[in-house]
Design an enzyme around this catalytic site. Structure first.
Site, PDB file in Angstrom:
ATOM      1  N   ARG A  15       0.825  -1.198   0.000  1.00 15.18           N
ATOM      2  CA  ARG A  15       0.000   0.000   0.000  1.00 15.18           C
ATOM      3  C   ARG A  15       0.868   1.261   0.000  1.00 15.18           C
ATOM      4  O   ARG A  15       2.080   1.192   0.211  1.00 15.18           O
ATOM      5  CB  ARG A  15      -0.920   0.001   1.233  1.00 15.18           C
ATOM      6  CG  ARG A  15      -2.014  -1.037   1.175  1.00 15.18           C
ATOM      7  CD  ARG A  15      -2.786  -1.120   2.484  1.00 15.18           C
ATOM      8  NE  ARG A  15      -1.981  -1.696   3.566  1.00 15.18           N
ATOM      9  CZ  ARG A  15      -2.415  -1.871   4.807  1.00 15.18           C
ATOM     10  NH1 ARG A  15      -3.629  -1.483   5.141  1.00 15.18           N
ATOM     11  NH2 ARG A  15      -1.626  -2.425   5.720  1.00 15.18           N
ATOM     12  N   LYS A  75       1.590   2.031   7.313  1.00 15.88           N
ATOM     13  CA  LYS A  75       1.972   1.245   8.485  1.00 15.88           C
ATOM     14  C   LYS A  75       2.848   2.048   9.438  1.00 15.88           C
ATOM     15  O   LYS A  75       3.401   3.088   9.083  1.00 15.88           O
ATOM     16  CB  LYS A  75       2.690  -0.037   8.074  1.00 15.88           C
ATOM     17  CG  LYS A  75       1.804  -1.031   7.335  1.00 15.88           C
ATOM     18  CD  LYS A  75       0.558  -1.397   8.135  1.00 15.88           C
ATOM     19  CE  LYS A  75       0.852  -2.162   9.401  1.00 15.88           C
ATOM     20  NZ  LYS A  75      -0.397  -2.458  10.171  1.00 15.88           N
ATOM     21  N   TYR A  94      -1.045   4.637  10.676  1.00 17.33           N
ATOM     22  CA  TYR A  94      -1.379   3.650  11.711  1.00 17.33           C
ATOM     23  C   TYR A  94      -0.164   3.475  12.610  1.00 17.33           C
ATOM     24  O   TYR A  94       0.976   3.376  12.131  1.00 17.33           O
ATOM     25  CB  TYR A  94      -1.731   2.296  11.079  1.00 17.33           C
ATOM     26  CG  TYR A  94      -3.065   2.266  10.372  1.00 17.33           C
ATOM     27  CD1 TYR A  94      -4.258   2.421  11.080  1.00 17.33           C
ATOM     28  CD2 TYR A  94      -3.134   2.059   8.996  1.00 17.33           C
ATOM     29  CE1 TYR A  94      -5.485   2.390  10.432  1.00 17.33           C
ATOM     30  CE2 TYR A  94      -4.361   2.022   8.339  1.00 17.33           C
ATOM     31  CZ  TYR A  94      -5.525   2.184   9.060  1.00 17.33           C
ATOM     32  OH  TYR A  94      -6.743   2.157   8.420  1.00 17.33           O
ATOM     33  N   HIS A  96      -0.576   1.632  16.235  1.00 18.05           N
ATOM     34  CA  HIS A  96      -0.770   0.407  17.040  1.00 18.05           C
ATOM     35  C   HIS A  96       0.322   0.300  18.105  1.00 18.05           C
ATOM     36  O   HIS A  96       1.097  -0.663  18.152  1.00 18.05           O
ATOM     37  CB  HIS A  96      -0.781  -0.832  16.140  1.00 18.05           C
ATOM     38  CG  HIS A  96      -1.845  -0.822  15.092  1.00 18.05           C
ATOM     39  ND1 HIS A  96      -3.195  -0.898  15.391  1.00 18.05           N
ATOM     40  CD2 HIS A  96      -1.770  -0.725  13.737  1.00 18.05           C
ATOM     41  CE1 HIS A  96      -3.898  -0.867  14.264  1.00 18.05           C
ATOM     42  NE2 HIS A  96      -3.065  -0.748  13.255  1.00 18.05           N
ATOM     43  N   GLU A 118      -5.831   4.794  13.833  1.00 14.75           N
ATOM     44  CA  GLU A 118      -6.745   3.841  14.479  1.00 14.75           C
ATOM     45  C   GLU A 118      -7.446   4.399  15.710  1.00 14.75           C
ATOM     46  O   GLU A 118      -8.366   3.748  16.235  1.00 14.75           O
ATOM     47  CB  GLU A 118      -5.997   2.549  14.853  1.00 14.75           C
ATOM     48  CG  GLU A 118      -5.015   2.669  16.002  1.00 14.75           C
ATOM     49  CD  GLU A 118      -3.626   3.076  15.566  1.00 14.75           C
ATOM     50  OE1 GLU A 118      -2.711   2.953  16.403  1.00 14.75           O
ATOM     51  OE2 GLU A 118      -3.443   3.519  14.407  1.00 14.75           O
ATOM     52  N   ASP A 270      -2.590  -6.816  14.988  1.00  9.30           N
ATOM     53  CA  ASP A 270      -1.958  -5.488  15.051  1.00  9.30           C
ATOM     54  C   ASP A 270      -1.926  -4.935  16.470  1.00  9.30           C
ATOM     55  O   ASP A 270      -1.056  -4.135  16.818  1.00  9.30           O
ATOM     56  CB  ASP A 270      -2.699  -4.491  14.150  1.00  9.30           C
ATOM     57  CG  ASP A 270      -2.162  -4.486  12.723  1.00  9.30           C
ATOM     58  OD1 ASP A 270      -1.014  -4.894  12.539  1.00  9.30           O
ATOM     59  OD2 ASP A 270      -2.908  -4.101  11.815  1.00  9.30           O
TER      60      ASP A 270
END
Length: 371
Positions: A15, A75, A94, A96, A118, A270
């Site tokens: 991505r 990511k 993101y 996490h 998120e 994740d």
């Protein structure tokens, strides 16, 4: 503002954080965009597409991190990327953080401002930047689970929909949110016998009203959960506590009660995973076996369908990106408390309570940071 988009370097991550269409919108709002060369190739976007949109192509990720005021990614930044972050720079991606103390430490040390997709919220109490990838991961889960169930991959050798005279696979989905609902719909569409477990009675009523004939549901107490898991050919973990580590719902001891060769798909990986035996894997080596149970725990599942995922994510992130660029991160967060909920790190301080609780780190209220 100068916005930069580096190429993703996490293994098997195809991505890209910024689509050419999003770049065009940002440029039209009077901002500059730099994109690392070949950043969009995994999604089918060429450097020429970005140039046509008004972006500048730069040769390396270090060029992006060195010049950009705001870095947009997909990511969490990898170790080499975290070393390039600097004080005052805004990172939008993101993160996490709850199961990742090393990343958290590096972000705090960098002095950057990190806003996590998120944990951004909306007026309905949803997670608008997590939802598109949850939809993708949910729809992928039965597909990869069916592959894991194949005998050549160590599974039970059970076909999801069965055939005349042979029953379908028994699938249990733990969690009735976005991931779980999409997983249940697709698994049922493949012909499986599906049950969704959840602790929210209003959510169970909703699922029954909307999907009542398509799949079953049950209350997720300990007794119901282990009873259904014992009989399952596939268990999909779809539980989310926003920003926090996922709860462990199935222990290693309980694996012995499952059918040999059953498949576990942990979509919550994740956030640390919702099975005690889960650990993150990659698309290159996605499954492993513990006590005869096959585990699929790929930490970036939507990366397998990179084009769909990138466009869906870009549609969701663009309004927030424009707000950050047009107003600056602080004013954008003052104007939008839902964007403020995405603030996880600022200037060496942790600003998200669930992460602090998970990692034992002191937290500063984000409302105090922006004041």
């Amino acid at each position: 503002m100068l916005i930069g988009c580096p190429k993703e370097i996490k293994p098997q991550e195809f991505r890209v954080g910024l689509t050419p269409n999003a770049a065009r919108e940002v440029v039209a709002n009077g901002h500059q965009v730099i994109v690392e060369t070949n950043a969009g190739l995994g999604t089918g976007f060429s450097d020429a597409d970005y140039i046509e949109a008004g972006a500048e192509i730069v040769p390396t990720a270090s060029d992006v991190f060195e010049r950009a005021e705001l870095v947009i990614k997909v990511k969490e930044p990898q170790a080499v990327e975290r070393k390039m972050l600097r004080e005052g720079q805004v990172l939008f991606t993101y993160l996490h953080l709850a199961p990742d103390p090393e990343q958290t430490k590096d972000l705090l040390t960098s002095g950057c401002t990190a806003i996590a997709y998120e944990t951004v919220t909306d007026v309905a109490g949803g997670l608008p930047l997590l939802a598109p990838m949850s939809e993708v991961a949910g729809r992928l889960a039965p597909q990869v689970g069916a592959w894991t169930l194949q005998k050549a991959n160590g599974g039970r050798g059970v076909l999801m929909g069965g055939v005349p005279g042979v029953g379908p696979a028994n699938v249990v989905v733990i969690g009735g949110g976005v991931v779980g609902t999409h997983a249940a719909r697709v698994a049922a569409g493949m012909g499986a016998d599906v049950t969704v477990l959840d602790r929210s009675l209003p959510r169970l009523r909703y699922l029954d009203d909307v999907f009542g004939g398509t799949f079953k549901n049950s209350y997720a107490n300990a007794g119901n959960t282990i009873d259904l898991v014992r009989r399952a050919d596939m268990v999909i973990g779809a539980v989310l506590v926003p920003g926090a580590a996922a709860p462990k719902l199935i222990t290693r001891e309980q694996l012995s009660e499952m059918k040999p060769g059953a498949a576990i798909v942990d979509v919550a990986i994740d956030q640390g995973g919702c099975f005690e035996t889960s650990h993150a894997t990659t698309h290159q080596d996605p499954i492993y076996e513990v006590d005869g149970i096959m585990h699929y725990c790929v930490a970036n599942m939507p990366g397998a369908v990179a084009r769909t995922s990138t466009i869906a994510l870009g549609n969701a992130t663009l309004p927030f990106l424009l707000a950050l660029a047009n107003k600056g991160w602080k004013q954008a967060c003052i104007d939008d408390p839902h964007l403020l909920n995405g603030l996880n790190v600022h200037a060496g301080q942790l600003t998200y309570f669930a992460v602090g609780k998970a990692l034992g780190i002191d937290v500063v209220s984000p409302s105090l940071v922006i004041k």
